[in-house]
Design an enzyme around this catalytic site. Structure first.
Site, PDB file in Angstrom:
ATOM      1  N   SER A  61       0.795  -1.224   0.000  1.00  0.00           N
ATOM      2  CA  SER A  61       0.000   0.000   0.000  1.00  0.00           C
ATOM      3  C   SER A  61       0.826   1.271   0.000  1.00  0.00           C
ATOM      4  CB  SER A  61      -0.937  -0.002   1.201  1.00  0.00           C
ATOM      5  OG  SER A  61      -0.199  -0.157   2.392  1.00  0.00           O
ATOM      6  N   HIS A 106      -5.415  -3.728  -1.703  1.00  0.00           N
ATOM      7  CA  HIS A 106      -5.138  -2.718  -2.733  1.00  0.00           C
ATOM      8  C   HIS A 106      -5.073  -3.353  -4.121  1.00  0.00           C
ATOM      9  CE1 HIS A 106      -4.526   0.828  -0.205  1.00  0.00           C
ATOM     10  NE2 HIS A 106      -4.051  -0.019   0.685  1.00  0.00           N
ATOM     11  N   LYS A 120     -12.333  -0.522   0.163  1.00  0.00           N
ATOM     12  CA  LYS A 120     -11.493   0.263  -0.751  1.00  0.00           C
ATOM     13  C   LYS A 120     -12.166   0.296  -2.124  1.00  0.00           C
ATOM     14  CE  LYS A 120      -7.389   0.152   2.012  1.00  0.00           C
ATOM     15  NZ  LYS A 120      -6.767  -0.840   2.897  1.00  0.00           N
TER      16      LYS A 120
HETATM   17  C1  LIG Z   1      -6.679  -1.189   4.303  1.00  0.00           C
HETATM   18  C2  LIG Z   1      -5.948  -2.430   4.532  1.00  0.00           C
HETATM   19  C3  LIG Z   1      -6.370  -3.341   5.497  1.00  0.00           C
HETATM   20  C4  LIG Z   1      -7.516  -3.063   6.424  1.00  0.00           C
HETATM   21  O1  LIG Z   1      -8.736  -3.111   5.741  1.00  0.00           O
HETATM   22  P1  LIG Z   1     -10.052  -2.655   6.513  1.00  0.00           P
HETATM   23  O2  LIG Z   1     -11.142  -3.407   5.844  1.00  0.00           O
HETATM   24  O3  LIG Z   1     -10.131  -1.178   6.337  1.00  0.00           O
HETATM   25  O4  LIG Z   1      -9.878  -3.040   7.939  1.00  0.00           O
HETATM   26  C5  LIG Z   1      -5.677  -4.528   5.604  1.00  0.00           C
HETATM   27  N1  LIG Z   1      -4.621  -4.807   4.814  1.00  0.00           N
HETATM   28  C6  LIG Z   1      -4.186  -3.935   3.884  1.00  0.00           C
HETATM   29  C7  LIG Z   1      -3.011  -4.295   3.025  1.00  0.00           C
HETATM   30  C8  LIG Z   1      -4.819  -2.712   3.731  1.00  0.00           C
HETATM   31  O5  LIG Z   1      -4.363  -1.844   2.840  1.00  0.00           O
END
Ligand SMILES: *Cc1c(COP(=O)(O)O)cnc(C)c1O
Length: 415
Positions: A190, A218, A249
């Site tokens: 990320s 991502h 996301k």
């Molecule tokens: C955003 C993210 C998470 C957490 O996701 P949520 O559903 O917001 O808890 C976990 N792992 C990665 C790689 C992320 O970018």
């Protein structure tokens, strides 16, 4: 007195020290729906203004899509507001099952279990399937929530250098005495936007009798020819043992996560994963909206194609403007500044130019690797991207960094 004056002063001093270094994270308020263009109150109390958003995880532009909003309304009308229960007591509706099945189909796996978030999926999955006889071998730059989940599990924890498959192979050899070996990685990292070399990783896993877990937060929805993720991109669909990903996301952006993968592993999560057993089920409106999101992304590649074009265009233009960008092909496009205060100051000036971006620095990224992380979206128009690049050019000029390489910026501003 528990919270004494002395105690208060110590905490206040810590905050003063963060401010003194120019590293204070200020509050920013969005006063509109999430979109390419948003209305923002920043700094707190200042008049609202419309700016272009270049830092959301709204990769496919679905966060405020009318059909997604309508599906959320329908879920709300038909199934109510909240579940008031964890999944295994009375928190599972038929639409939760439908969404799990749709995710299984989309991700090309055997089964899926929903969690309140991907952070919860990552918190629950390791402890549910592994024990003290096992080893987890993880990339050194995996997401914080994976590290937290691994800490909750009694398996041995080992790491390999970031995306270094030779190093991973050494570790796999060294751990042949363990009952299970689980390789853990992000599909797309990320902070840097790197794509993990998943094809090679799967080959190693098969050679050394190991399982692979990929966090696809991502990637799900837009990486790969039809947006299924990193495994599609590298041609290893169906060969990944565990995928964790988020609905928060690209896939609508509300909340919710899942573990998707081998049937027995997912079933063990239903029996044992603590966030599944002890945290509330996803609200019906989010579940029905997420099903609509899967309809949209399965029905057409238009949005991920647009995102791909936008990504390539932005990356080309920003390099032409003389800024340092971390090379890659994902819509995570970090404009590298190395110095934390520079990243913070430049993001403030970008806001003055009508571009909403945020400086990232330690502890979110390693010290000396500060940056402004730009994220492209399918909802950006070419004109919006041009505006963003023009603002970077103007602000970069002000700080005298255009055309400078890494060493040049560090010489000028320090790490
Ligand atoms: C955003 C993210 C998470 C957490 O996701 P949520 O559903 O917001 O808890 C976990 N792992 C990665 C790689 C992320 O970018």
């Amino acid at each position: 007195m528990v919270y004494s004056d002395r105690t208060r002063q110590l905490f206040a001093d810590e905050l003063t020290s963060i401010r003194g270094k120019g590293l204070f994270k200020e509050k920013r308020f969005i006063c509109s729906a999430q979109d390419a263009e948003i209305e923002v109150e920043y700094p707190e109390g200042a008049p609202r203004r419309r700016v272009l958003n270049f830092c959301a995880n709204n990769y496919l532009g679905l966060s405020s899509h009318p059909e997604v909003v309508a599906a959320a309304h329908q879920g709300l009308e038909e199934r109510g507001y909240g579940m008031s229960s964890v999944r295994f007591i009375c928190g599972t509706q038929d639409i939760h099952r439908d969404l799990e099945n749709r995710l299984t189909e989309f991700l090309g796996t055997e089964d899926t279990i929903l969690f309140p978030s991907c952070l919860d999926a990552n918190a629950g999955v390791f402890e549910a399937i592994l024990g003290a006889e096992d080893v987890i071998i993880a990339d050194r730059l995996i997401h914080a929530s994976l590290v937290d989940g691994i800490r909750l599990c009694s398996a041995e924890y080992d790491t390999f250098k970031h995306m270094d498959m030779k190093h991973l192979e050494k570790k796999l050899e060294a751990h042949q005495d363990k009952r299970h070996r689980l390789i853990v990685t992000d599909g797309v990292f990320s902070m840097d936007g790197d794509l993990c070399p998943l094809g090679e990783m799967v080959a190693l896993a098969e050679k050394y009798d190991a399982m692979v877990l990929v966090d696809e937060c991502h990637a799900s929805g837009f990486i790969g020819k039809t947006g299924r993720g990193t495994h599609e991109h590298f041609g290893v669909l169906g060969r990944i043992d565990l995928i964790t990903t988020t609905l928060g996301k690209a896939l609508g952006g509300a909340s919710g996560g899942c573990v998707s993968g081998r049937r027995e592993l997912v079933e063990l999560c239903r029996q044992k994963a603590r966030p599944y057993l002890f945290s509330n089920a996803i609200a019906p409106s989010i579940v029905s909206a997420s099903i609509k999101v899967l309809d949209i992304v399965s029905g057409s590649t238009e949005r991920r194609d647009r995102l791909e074009w936008n990504t390539r265009y932005f990356r080309e233009q920003i390099v032409a403007a003389g800024l340092n960008i971390r090379e890659g092909e994902t819509p995570i496009a970090p404009v590298m500044l190395y110095n934390a205060k520079l990243a913070n100051d430049m993001s403030r000036d970008m806001y003055a130019e009508g571009i909403y971006v945020v400086g990232f620095f330690f502890p979110v990224v390693p010290a000396g690797a500060a940056r402004i992380r730009v994220q492209l979206s399918a909802s950006h128009t070419k004109e919006m991207i041009d505006q963003c690049v023009a603002a970077f050019r103007k602000v970069g000029e002000k700080y005298g960094i255009l055309g400078l390489d890494k060493q040049g910026i560090i010489d000028k501003y320090g790490m």
